[in-house]
Each structure stands twice: as structure tokens, then as C-alpha cells.
Design an enzyme around this catalytic site. Structure first.
Site, PDB file in Angstrom:
ATOM      1  N   GLU A 196       0.828  -1.205   0.000  1.00 10.96           N
ATOM      2  CA  GLU A 196       0.000   0.000   0.000  1.00 10.96           C
ATOM      3  C   GLU A 196       0.868   1.263   0.000  1.00 10.96           C
ATOM      4  OE1 GLU A 196      -3.366   0.114  -0.322  1.00 10.96           O
ATOM      5  OE2 GLU A 196      -3.082  -2.027  -0.678  1.00 10.96           O
TER       6      GLU A 196
ATOM      7  N   TRP B 212       2.031   1.682  -3.519  1.00 10.99           N
ATOM      8  CA  TRP B 212       0.945   2.269  -4.311  1.00 10.99           C
ATOM      9  C   TRP B 212       0.961   3.789  -4.177  1.00 10.99           C
ATOM     10  CZ3 TRP B 212      -2.390   1.255  -8.022  1.00 10.99           C
ATOM     11  CH2 TRP B 212      -2.808  -0.059  -8.275  1.00 10.99           C
TER      12      TRP B 212
ATOM     13  N   TRP C  75     -21.238  11.357 -19.133  1.00 11.86           N
ATOM     14  CA  TRP C  75     -21.576  11.543 -17.717  1.00 11.86           C
ATOM     15  C   TRP C  75     -22.940  12.225 -17.582  1.00 11.86           C
ATOM     16  CZ3 TRP C  75     -18.559   8.519 -15.205  1.00 11.86           C
ATOM     17  CH2 TRP C  75     -17.209   8.402 -15.502  1.00 11.86           C
TER      18      TRP C  75
ATOM     19  N   ASN D 274     -10.557   2.512   3.501  1.00 11.86           N
ATOM     20  CA  ASN D 274     -10.113   2.359   2.119  1.00 11.86           C
ATOM     21  C   ASN D 274     -11.049   1.507   1.276  1.00 11.86           C
ATOM     22  OD1 ASN D 274      -8.030   2.832   0.035  1.00 11.86           O
ATOM     23  ND2 ASN D 274      -7.797   0.617   0.134  1.00 11.86           N
TER      24      ASN D 274
ATOM     25  N   TRP E 182     -16.472  11.305 -12.354  1.00 18.68           N
ATOM     26  CA  TRP E 182     -15.625  11.004 -11.208  1.00 18.68           C
ATOM     27  C   TRP E 182     -14.974  12.252 -10.617  1.00 18.68           C
ATOM     28  CZ3 TRP E 182     -10.560  12.461 -11.829  1.00 18.68           C
ATOM     29  CH2 TRP E 182     -10.094  12.635 -13.147  1.00 18.68           C
TER      30      TRP E 182
ATOM     31  N   TRP F 277      -9.619   7.544  -7.492  1.00 17.71           N
ATOM     32  CA  TRP F 277     -10.874   7.844  -8.183  1.00 17.71           C
ATOM     33  C   TRP F 277     -10.839   7.363  -9.631  1.00 17.71           C
ATOM     34  CZ3 TRP F 277     -15.765   9.095  -7.352  1.00 17.71           C
ATOM     35  CH2 TRP F 277     -16.122   9.414  -6.037  1.00 17.71           C
TER      36      TRP F 277
END
Length: 470
Positions: free
Chosen positions: A278, A281, A310, A345, A363, A386
């Protein structure tokens, strides 16, 4: 001897701080902090992050006082004012060298370039250090010399090329014999747009960060794999706010894991190695914002997804923001965010995918809402997460993978502990009904009907994505 300036930004610590360590090795040090509240607001940060930033600065100031290092602080309207403000401080203090730790998003990087240029033109020196991540952007590249677009090969290269030097902790400075200049009075709290959600949940400063790291590794780190996806369990590290503002360094985290895991980062205890992943990441997304700067300009990482149709669903967006979508796990998560400034998370993925896929709302609307409320709001990680959930980014989840929020609820909050806490109106329902209350139960409790039906929403999203041409 002329003093050196150390410019603190999102690195509010004295231990293992590259720029501070280098500056202190050269001579007496004067600390500087430029508060750019209007700019930070334009970047989307809200009261929770700005309050935590301020409290972190106060904790840093107290630690610096114990080292006899004065802290000077200035309020500026935007990053464009930083070069002149720093140059003025250099002239006031007689400093000829400025040290700072680099920040990588587009606007911050341009600011640092201008500061360096301004100092150079004035015959002074400004030195930027790579401190926040193990590899400076551009150091880890594919065989073709490009920035990585996919996490797994990036992580393999990260571990393969890692040397002990990259994890060596920098010494904290020793106390100075005397303060080179008088410190400024403690800064007043910033004017916030709103009230911080739960400051008591986030004690600021590197001592609080170190304590939280120690407790995580001692009591929960070894169970991280089994517990991290269950929001009703305290299974995560809750260190993200401290990493976001540099009250804790990645090196301190890695060294703590090495000590707890027999000297290993990529093998050994499954919980600890998963947590290391993590952290990698987090670094990956810092590289992405440099290698693909369009993501810093509100663009999708995958250009063809800009054509997604969208929906302008104001009512749906408001229901999502306020935690009244009719899907208990989604609503409980959004209430957690609004009340604590933080979200688990697993639930960040669930709620993000719900907005982008179930409601087919851009988004970027969700990205901005998260950044406004998160105490750990960090552009690179927030944007990367996102875009992953919306299937527009790096390592993007395949467009046809759409979380069923009811199934996610049954799987990751099986006893309803999390839902009961954040949706007290449903607390008395049988556990089996918590995840999908009946129409009668909704009417009796005042809990809303679903804003969209899962199968219909999934079909609509699939149709929208199928029409895209990569």
C-alpha cells in the site's frame, strides 16, 4: 556563520527529514513556513486538512523550539508569491542557501522551479531534495524508458532496485547553541470554510504519528491482510494523514517493518508485506503525476474515456454526498467521511464506484468532494484512486467490474457493526435486513428507497463504456 533556511511544506517533522538534515549539517538553521490558504482552497482542500496542517505546524514549532531553531512564517495568497517571500526572508536573515523537500504535482513543482530560479538570479542557492518517496520520478522506468502505467511491474521494479541507502534514516539536528534570529509568534489558526469534523481523532505532530505507527505494527499489522477490508474492525493503520503531511516518512515506516519482519519487505509476514504494498501504491501515484501531468489538469489518464456520457444528476450527487442513496454501506461510508474527515479504504472504492458507475456521474465531482473533506487529502493518491474506480486511470478496474453495494455490504460488514454505528435509524433491524432493508422497513425507519436499482445501473454503465473507442 550565515544561517541556512529550511522551508517546511508537507514534511512537518524533524526526524528523518532530508532537507533539514542537510541544512543543519552546513551550519545554523532558520525554519520557514509559507501558509498558502487561498491557494490550498483553490486546490480543493477543506477545513479538516487545513486544520490538521495548522496543528501539525504548531507541534513542529514546539519541537523546533527545543532545538533552538526559530520558525518564521508568512501568509501568502498563492504559490506565485512564494519566491519573493522566501527571498525577503533570506535577505532579512542573511541566509545564502535554502533547502526544501520536493513536491511533485504540477503546480507545486512549477512553484519550486520558480523559487530556485529567483534565488539563482539573486546570487543565492536553493536546493531541492527528494524525500517523500524512495525513487525520484524518472528513476524507475520501463524497459522502453517510459513511466510505468501499471502498478504491478512498477512494484516489482521498486523492490528489485531497492537499496539500503534509500531507506537510511536521516539524523535529526542537534540543538543549536543559540537562535540565529528571533522566532515569530505562534501563527493564528487559518480562517476555515467550515468547522473541522473531528480534530480529536487526529492528534497532530510526529510524536503522535510515531506512536500510531508503533501501535499499528504491534497490535494490528500482522492481521492486516485479514482485517483491512472490514470497516467495522480497526484493521488499518490510520497513518495516511501523517504521511500526507510528512509527520511520518516512508523510510520510518519501512524501517519499522524491517524490524518487525525479520529484515524483509517483500516476503515474510503477509500482513506487513501487504501494508508495504500500500505504501508503494502511494509512491506509484506520485510518479504518475510527473510522468503524465495531464492528470493534474482534470484530465482522465486514459484519453478515450473523456468521451463518457456523464450524467448531470444533481439530485443523485446530493444523495451520494449526504449519505442517503438507499444503499446502507454507501450511506454509512459517506457519513463516516462527513463526521470524521476520513473513510475506510475499502469504502473509498465502493462509494467512488457507486458514483461513477451506478449514478454515471463524472468522477471529478467525487474526487473534489473527497479532497474537500479528507483529513488525509493528497492529490496524487486521491486522483489515482478515483480514476481507478471510474475505469479511467492507471491500472483501472475493467469497466465491466461494477461493485454490487449490497454484496459488498454482506461480505465486508457481515454483522452490520459499521452500518449500525453510522446509520442508527437502522440499528434495530435484524442483521440480515441491514444490507437491503425492505420497503416496509424503510418506511418505518425513514430510510430512503434506493436512488437507482443495481441491475439497471449496471446495464446503463456497461452501455456507456461499450461505446468508447480506445
Amino acid at each position: 556563520m550565515t544561517p541556512r533556511l529550511i522551508w517546511f511544506r508537507s514534511d512537518l517533522r524533524v526526524h528523518d527529514n532530508t532537507a533539514l538534515s542537510r541544512a543543519a549539517a552546513e551550519g545554523p538553521v532558520v525554519a520557514v513556513f509559507l501558509r498558502s490558504t487561498p491557494q490550498w482552497r483553490r486546490h480543493g482542500h477543506g477545513a479538516n486538512k487545513l486544520d490538521f496542517w495548522h496543528r501539525g505546524l504548531l507541534a513542529l514549532r514546539e519541537t523546533l523550539q527545543g532545538l533552538n531553531i526559530p520558525l518564521l512564517h508568512r501568509d501568502i495568497d498563492d504559490f506565485a508569491a512564494a519566491p519573493a517571500a522566501l527571498l525577503d526572508i533570506a535577505r532579512e536573515t542573511g541566509a545564502t542557501r535554502l533547502h526544501f523537500n520536493r513536491e511533485y504535482p504540477w503546480n507545486e513543482a512549477r512553484r519550486d522551479v520558480e523559487v530556485t530560479r529567483t534565488f539563482d538570479e539573486a546570487g543565492l542557492t536553493a536546493i531541492g531534495h527528494h524525500d517523500a518517496i524512495a525513487y525520484a520520478p524518472g528513476e524507475l522506468l520501463t524497459g522502453g524508458g517510459d513511466y510505468y502505467k501499471v502498478f504491478t511491474p512498477f512494484a516489482k521494479a521498486w523492490h528489485r532496485q531497492l537499496s539500503g541507502e534509500r531507506l537510511t534514516l536521516h539524523d535529526a539536528p542537534r540543538p543549536q547553541h543559540e537562535s540565529p534570529v528571533p522566532p515569530d509568534p505562534a501563527p493564528e489558526p487559518p480562517t476555515l470554510a467550515g468547522t473541522p469534523a473531528a480534530p480529536e481523532a487526529w492528534p497532530a505532530g510526529e510524536e503522535a504519528a510515531a506512536d500510531r505507527l508503533e501501535r499499528f505494527l504491534r497490535f494490528r499489522g500482522h492481521h492486516y491482510v485479514e482485517q483491512r477490508d472490514f470497516p467495522g474492525v480497526a484493521g488499518t493503520s490510520s497513518l495516511s494523514p501523517y504521511l500526507a503531511l510528512g509527520m511520518l516518512s516512508y523510510r520510518q515506516c519501512m524501517q519499522a517493518v524491517l524490524a518487525e519482519n525479520g529484515g524483509h519487505l517483500a516476503e515474510g509476514d503477509a500482513g506487513l508485506t501487504a501494508w508495504v504494498s500500500e505504501l508503494v501504491w502511494r509512491e506509484f501515484y506520485q510518479h504518475v503525476v510527473v510522468g503524465f501531468p495531464d492528470v493534474c489538469r482534470h484530465h482522465a489518464f486514459q484519453p478515450h474515456t473523456e468521451a463518457l456520457p456523464w450524467r448531470g444528476d444533481a439530485a443523485g450527487l446530493a444523495a451520494w454526498q449526504e449519505g442517503r442513496t438507499g444503499y446502507p454501506l454507501v450511506d454509512a461510508a459517506m457519513r463516516q467521511l462527513r463526521h470524521t474527515g476520513w473513510m475506510h479504504n475499502r469504502l473509498r472504492m465502493v462509494t467512488a464506484m457507486f458514483l461513477a458507475k451506478h449514478l454515471l456521474i463524472d468522477w471529478r465531482r467525487g474526487e473534489a468532494f473527497f479532497l474537500e473533506h479528507l483529513v488525509d487529502g493528497e492529490f496524487a493518491a486521491n486522483n489515482g484512486g478515483w480514476q481507478w474506480a471510474a475505469s479511467t486511470g492507471t491500472d483501472a478496474v475493467p469497466y465491466f467490474r461494477i461493485f454490487n453495494p449490497t454484496t459488498q455490504s454482506q461480505r465486508f460488514d457481515p454483522d452490520g457493526r459499521f452500518i449500525r454505528h453510522w446509520l442508527p435509524e437502522l440499528a434495530e433491524l435484524p442483521t440480515g435486513s441491514l444490507h437491503e432493508p425492505s420497503a416496509r422497513q424503510r418506511q418505518a425507519t425513514g430510510y430512503p428507497a434506493p436512488v437507482v436499482e443495481h441491475r439497471a445501473a449496471r446495464a446503463r454503465a456497461l452501455e456507456a463504456f461499450k461505446g468508447l473507442t480506445p
